[in-house]
Design a protein around this motif. Structure first.
Motif, PDB file in Angstrom:
ATOM      1  N   ASP A  61      33.238  37.316  47.920  1.00 20.10           N
ATOM      2  CA  ASP A  61      31.926  36.830  48.344  1.00 20.10           C
ATOM      3  C   ASP A  61      30.899  37.207  47.294  1.00 20.10           C
ATOM      4  OD1 ASP A  61      32.745  35.797  50.910  1.00 20.10           O
ATOM      5  OD2 ASP A  61      32.948  37.872  51.553  1.00 20.10           O
ATOM      6  N   VAL A  62      30.124  36.233  46.864  1.00 22.30           N
ATOM      7  CA  VAL A  62      29.151  36.428  45.791  1.00 22.30           C
ATOM      8  C   VAL A  62      27.757  36.157  46.332  1.00 22.30           C
ATOM      9  CG1 VAL A  62      28.423  35.699  43.498  1.00 22.30           C
ATOM     10  CG2 VAL A  62      30.857  35.686  44.088  1.00 22.30           C
ATOM     11  N   SER A  63      26.874  37.140  46.217  1.00 23.85           N
ATOM     12  CA  SER A  63      25.487  36.952  46.629  1.00 23.85           C
ATOM     13  C   SER A  63      24.612  37.862  45.789  1.00 23.85           C
ATOM     14  CB  SER A  63      25.308  37.274  48.119  1.00 23.85           C
ATOM     15  OG  SER A  63      25.629  38.632  48.382  1.00 23.85           O
ATOM     16  N   GLY A  64      23.336  37.581  45.787  1.00 23.80           N
ATOM     17  CA  GLY A  64      22.414  38.381  44.985  1.00 23.80           C
ATOM     18  C   GLY A  64      21.263  37.527  44.513  1.00 23.80           C
ATOM     19  N   PRO A  65      20.231  38.152  43.948  1.00 23.35           N
ATOM     20  CA  PRO A  65      19.023  37.409  43.575  1.00 23.35           C
ATOM     21  C   PRO A  65      19.248  36.382  42.475  1.00 23.35           C
ATOM     22  CG  PRO A  65      18.951  39.679  42.750  1.00 23.35           C
ATOM     23  CD  PRO A  65      20.113  39.592  43.682  1.00 23.35           C
ATOM     24  N   SER A  66      20.273  36.581  41.625  1.00 21.99           N
ATOM     25  CA  SER A  66      20.466  35.678  40.484  1.00 21.99           C
ATOM     26  C   SER A  66      21.581  34.663  40.702  1.00 21.99           C
ATOM     27  CB  SER A  66      20.769  36.498  39.224  1.00 21.99           C
ATOM     28  OG  SER A  66      21.970  37.237  39.395  1.00 21.99           O
ATOM     29  N   LYS A  67      22.218  34.674  41.893  1.00 20.13           N
ATOM     30  CA  LYS A  67      23.357  33.785  42.115  1.00 20.13           C
ATOM     31  C   LYS A  67      23.244  33.120  43.470  1.00 20.13           C
ATOM     32  CE  LYS A  67      26.360  36.952  39.548  1.00 20.13           C
ATOM     33  NZ  LYS A  67      27.512  37.872  39.621  1.00 20.13           N
ATOM     34  N   PRO A  68      23.529  31.813  43.557  1.00 21.26           N
ATOM     35  CA  PRO A  68      23.559  31.176  44.876  1.00 21.26           C
ATOM     36  C   PRO A  68      24.718  31.756  45.691  1.00 21.26           C
ATOM     37  CG  PRO A  68      24.372  29.679  43.182  1.00 21.26           C
ATOM     38  CD  PRO A  68      23.816  30.865  42.475  1.00 21.26           C
ATOM     39  N   PRO A  69      24.492  32.154  46.937  1.00 19.28           N
ATOM     40  CA  PRO A  69      25.562  32.769  47.727  1.00 19.28           C
ATOM     41  C   PRO A  69      26.738  31.811  47.932  1.00 19.28           C
ATOM     42  CG  PRO A  69      23.410  33.134  48.732  1.00 19.28           C
ATOM     43  CD  PRO A  69      23.215  32.123  47.656  1.00 19.28           C
ATOM     44  N   HIS A  70      27.916  32.301  47.616  1.00 20.70           N
ATOM     45  CA  HIS A  70      29.113  31.479  47.787  1.00 20.70           C
ATOM     46  C   HIS A  70      30.337  32.382  47.866  1.00 20.70           C
ATOM     47  CE1 HIS A  70      29.098  32.148  43.405  1.00 20.70           C
ATOM     48  NE2 HIS A  70      30.402  31.920  43.438  1.00 20.70           N
ATOM     49  N   SER A  71      31.449  31.802  48.272  1.00 14.81           N
ATOM     50  CA  SER A  71      32.728  32.510  48.327  1.00 14.81           C
ATOM     51  C   SER A  71      33.737  31.784  47.464  1.00 14.81           C
ATOM     52  CB  SER A  71      33.251  32.584  49.773  1.00 14.81           C
ATOM     53  OG  SER A  71      32.372  33.308  50.597  1.00 14.81           O
ATOM     54  N   VAL A  72      34.693  32.546  46.952  1.00 17.24           N
ATOM     55  CA  VAL A  72      35.815  31.996  46.205  1.00 17.24           C
ATOM     56  C   VAL A  72      37.101  32.497  46.852  1.00 17.24           C
ATOM     57  CG1 VAL A  72      37.024  31.879  43.994  1.00 17.24           C
ATOM     58  CG2 VAL A  72      34.515  31.893  44.046  1.00 17.24           C
ATOM     59  N   LEU A  73      37.983  31.578  47.203  1.00 17.19           N
ATOM     60  CA  LEU A  73      39.280  31.936  47.766  1.00 17.19           C
ATOM     61  C   LEU A  73      40.373  31.259  46.968  1.00 17.19           C
ATOM     62  CD1 LEU A  73      37.206  31.132  50.419  1.00 17.19           C
ATOM     63  CD2 LEU A  73      39.019  32.438  51.542  1.00 17.19           C
ATOM     64  N   GLY A  74      41.449  31.984  46.703  1.00 17.28           N
ATOM     65  CA  GLY A  74      42.537  31.377  45.952  1.00 17.28           C
ATOM     66  C   GLY A  74      43.780  32.242  45.984  1.00 17.28           C
ATOM     67  N   ARG A  75      44.888  31.603  45.720  1.00 18.61           N
ATOM     68  CA  ARG A  75      46.162  32.315  45.574  1.00 18.61           C
ATOM     69  C   ARG A  75      46.577  32.238  44.115  1.00 18.61           C
ATOM     70  NH1 ARG A  75      47.914  27.635  48.610  1.00 18.61           N
ATOM     71  NH2 ARG A  75      48.014  28.950  50.469  1.00 18.61           N
ATOM     72  N   GLY A  76      47.411  33.159  43.698  1.00 18.31           N
ATOM     73  CA  GLY A  76      47.803  33.141  42.299  1.00 18.31           C
ATOM     74  C   GLY A  76      49.080  33.893  42.061  1.00 18.31           C
ATOM     75  N   GLU A  77      49.328  34.151  40.804  1.00 12.99           N
ATOM     76  CA  GLU A  77      50.531  34.859  40.369  1.00 12.99           C
ATOM     77  C   GLU A  77      50.178  36.314  40.119  1.00 12.99           C
ATOM     78  OE1 GLU A  77      53.786  34.709  36.691  1.00 12.99           O
ATOM     79  OE2 GLU A  77      52.092  33.310  36.747  1.00 12.99           O
ATOM     80  N   LEU A  78      50.913  37.219  40.768  1.00 10.49           N
ATOM     81  CA  LEU A  78      50.640  38.651  40.639  1.00 10.49           C
ATOM     82  C   LEU A  78      51.384  39.233  39.455  1.00 10.49           C
ATOM     83  CD1 LEU A  78      49.365  41.260  41.799  1.00 10.49           C
ATOM     84  CD2 LEU A  78      51.448  41.518  43.185  1.00 10.49           C
ATOM     85  N   HIS A  79      50.660  39.967  38.611  1.00 14.55           N
ATOM     86  CA  HIS A  79      51.248  40.695  37.490  1.00 14.55           C
ATOM     87  C   HIS A  79      50.956  42.181  37.694  1.00 14.55           C
ATOM     88  CE1 HIS A  79      51.711  37.010  34.934  1.00 14.55           C
ATOM     89  NE2 HIS A  79      50.671  36.615  35.663  1.00 14.55           N
ATOM     90  N   GLU A  80      51.936  43.014  37.460  1.00 19.65           N
ATOM     91  CA  GLU A  80      51.755  44.464  37.516  1.00 19.65           C
ATOM     92  C   GLU A  80      52.031  45.024  36.129  1.00 19.65           C
ATOM     93  OE1 GLU A  80      54.043  46.163  40.676  1.00 19.65           O
ATOM     94  OE2 GLU A  80      52.744  45.315  42.234  1.00 19.65           O
ATOM     95  N   LEU A  81      51.015  45.619  35.514  1.00 18.34           N
ATOM     96  CA  LEU A  81      51.095  46.102  34.141  1.00 18.34           C
ATOM     97  C   LEU A  81      51.067  47.619  34.140  1.00 18.34           C
ATOM     98  CD1 LEU A  81      48.437  43.688  32.564  1.00 18.34           C
ATOM     99  CD2 LEU A  81      50.875  43.255  32.976  1.00 18.34           C
ATOM    100  N   SER A  82      51.949  48.222  33.385  1.00 15.83           N
ATOM    101  CA  SER A  82      51.974  49.681  33.286  1.00 15.83           C
ATOM    102  C   SER A  82      52.473  50.068  31.894  1.00 15.83           C
ATOM    103  CB  SER A  82      52.868  50.284  34.374  1.00 15.83           C
ATOM    104  OG  SER A  82      54.189  49.790  34.271  1.00 15.83           O
ATOM    105  N   GLY A  83      52.458  51.356  31.624  1.00 17.89           N
ATOM    106  CA  GLY A  83      52.920  51.835  30.324  1.00 17.89           C
ATOM    107  C   GLY A  83      51.811  51.863  29.306  1.00 17.89           C
ATOM    108  N   PRO A  84      52.094  52.357  28.119  1.00 24.38           N
ATOM    109  CA  PRO A  84      51.056  52.546  27.099  1.00 24.38           C
ATOM    110  C   PRO A  84      50.443  51.254  26.581  1.00 24.38           C
ATOM    111  CG  PRO A  84      53.232  53.012  26.200  1.00 24.38           C
ATOM    112  CD  PRO A  84      53.410  52.866  27.670  1.00 24.38           C
ATOM    113  N   ASP A  85      51.112  50.100  26.813  1.00 26.32           N
ATOM    114  CA  ASP A  85      50.582  48.828  26.332  1.00 26.32           C
ATOM    115  C   ASP A  85      49.891  48.030  27.433  1.00 26.32           C
ATOM    116  OD1 ASP A  85      51.578  49.262  23.730  1.00 26.32           O
ATOM    117  OD2 ASP A  85      53.563  48.556  24.345  1.00 26.32           O
TER     118      ASP A  85
END
Length: 451
Positions: free
Chosen positions: A34-58
């Motif tokens: 949910d996005v709201s505030g004085p500089s942005k019109p209030p709106h929501s973004v919903l979506g599904r996607g691909e999950l990545h899990e990153l670990s290690g020194p890189d």
């Protein structure tokens, strides 16, 4: 071949709640912001996607490559696609070491989680207009028929499925604090002793509370977005972990013009029982020498972090000691800005500034080491950061505070406060409770041990 975003406006007005229940409620990899505030019109973004899990020194280099791979041809308006990233506090084990000395601690089991959004739906709050977005190849190669079919399915689901009642059941939550108030007092004493001995100027001591609650993640999010609205509000499902955030604090904001901004919060007072009492507490916060000193230390720390990646003459304090008011607390906020120097990008800024000084203390490296010794368990996701890595390579990251983590059948909430030599122990204990109050009450916890 230029990768770009395609859009279709849905045929009927709707709400974010309706979109969630009709399209996304069963997804275990989900973004609802949910996005709201004085500089942005209030709106929501919903979506599904691909999950990545990153670990290690890189991990951060892997994140950079993933971000670049999800970039789009520059659009005039911001496109609600790209990466939603959750950075655990334990990433500090990498960012606070020199690159040649990077190593992963043996007990580091909290990966950097990223959801790559290739489709989303944005909903304008005032008009109810919903827009479907999809990432694709250029006009000739994009499958418009597939996109139109997706939009028709969404419209059919919205028309045929009723939205569950917005009334959230009253849960009967039970809380277990990781540290008792006397144990937390002991950590405060250790912090003041370290400050007295010159090891640090300020130390952000934290604890966590585990709650058994009947609320689901979407019910908590629905409740908080009504009773405790915040600049950074989201429900994120990340495989077996969900987080519901109502965070007031901006960690890093990177504009297209390469302007970098941070807005650290240091200094808190509860809301008053009456308008007169509320104004008294706000004035007390604004005039507190202790809170100003605490805030100024973090401002100075963040300025030094910015100087690692920003043009020296561009770094400035754009706002100092401003009071922002939320549903349960007043907070003291400052603003630091700079312009990224040539050769640096958002990942370099992240590496230079993470973890945020407002959640560590100063000097940062020594503070983190001391806190690791004293705190009775890892922070995990809490006090890290979350937010957008946009496909135009701009960035919006919030602090992971005022956030509930759903995992392993329970809900966990982190809370704490900055300690200086002039800290009053009873006030610091009460601040822990003030900061957790809205989340705990929403989860049905009627008695807060820290008060």
């Amino acid at each position: 071949m230029a990768i770009r975003a395609f859009r279709r406006e849905l045929s009927a007005p709707t709400t974010a709640e309706q979109v969630f229940h009709a399209v996304f409620s069963s997804d275990d990899c989900l973004v609802w912001v949910d996005v709201s505030g004085p500089s942005k019109p209030p709106h929501s973004v919903l979506g599904r996607g691909e999950l990545h899990e990153l670990s290690g020194p890189d991990a951060l280099e892997d994140l950079r490559r993933l971000w670049v791979a999800n970039a789009l041809e520059l659009e005039k308006e911001r496109v609600p696609l790209g990466l939603m990233v959750v950075l655990p506090y334990d990433l500090s084990a990498l960012t606070l070491q020199h690159p040649g000395e990077w190593r992963v601690p043996e007990d580091w089991d909290e990966p950097l989680r990223v959801v790559a959004l290739h489709q989303s739906i944005s909903v304008d709050w005032s008009s109810g207009v919903a827009t479907a977005w999809m990432r694709g190849d250029d006009e000739e190669d994009f499958d418009h028929e597939e996109f139109d079919h997706y939009v028709r399915r969404v419209e059919k689901a919205l028309a045929s499925r009723a939205t569950p009642t917005s009334d959230v059941p009253q849960p009967a939550g039970r809380a277990r604090w990781r540290d008792t108030p006397p144990a937390y007092r002991g950590m405060i004493a250790s912090a003041r002793e370290a400050i007295r001995d010159g090891e640090a100027y300020q130390l952000c001591v934290t604890t966590q509370v585990t709650v058994d609650s009947d609320l689901s993640d979407w019910q908590l999010h629905s409740l908080l977005r009504r009773v405790s609205p915040a600049p950074h509000q989201a429900l994120l499902r990340l495989g077996g972990v969900s987080m519901v955030s109502a965070s007031p604090e901006t960690f890093l904001h990177l504009d297209r013009d390469r302007t970098l901004t941070t807005r650290p919060i240091k200094g808190t007072r509860p809301r008053g029982e009456s308008e007169e009492d509320d104004q008294r507490l706000m004035t007390e916060l604004l005039q507190s020498e202790k809170e100003q000193a605490e805030n100024l230390m973090i401002v100075d720390l963040m300025r030094n972090d910015f100087l690692q990646v920003c043009a020296v003459d561009s770094v400035r304090v754009a706002g100092l000691f401003e009071v922002e008011t939320f549903s349960t607390v007043h907070q003291l906020v400052s603003t630091v800005t700079g312009v990224l120097d040539e050769g640096y990008d958002g990942i370099d800024a992240l590496r230079a500034c993470f973890p945020a000084g407002s959640m560590t203390g100063a000097p940062k490296s020594r503070a983190v080491r001391l806190l690791t010794e004293w705190e009775s368990g890892p922070r995990g996701i809490y006090s890290g950061a979350w937010g957008w890595l946009h496909p135009d390579l701009s960035m919006e990251l919030a602090m992971t505070i005022r956030t509930a983590i759903f995992a392993d059948g329970v809900v966990r909430i982190g809370t704490g406060g900055g300690i200086t030599w002039s800290s009053q122990v009873d006030e610091e204990i009460a601040e822990v409770g003030h900061k957790a109050k809205s989340l705990l009450e929403a989860l049905g916890v009627s008695t807060i041990a820290y008060s």
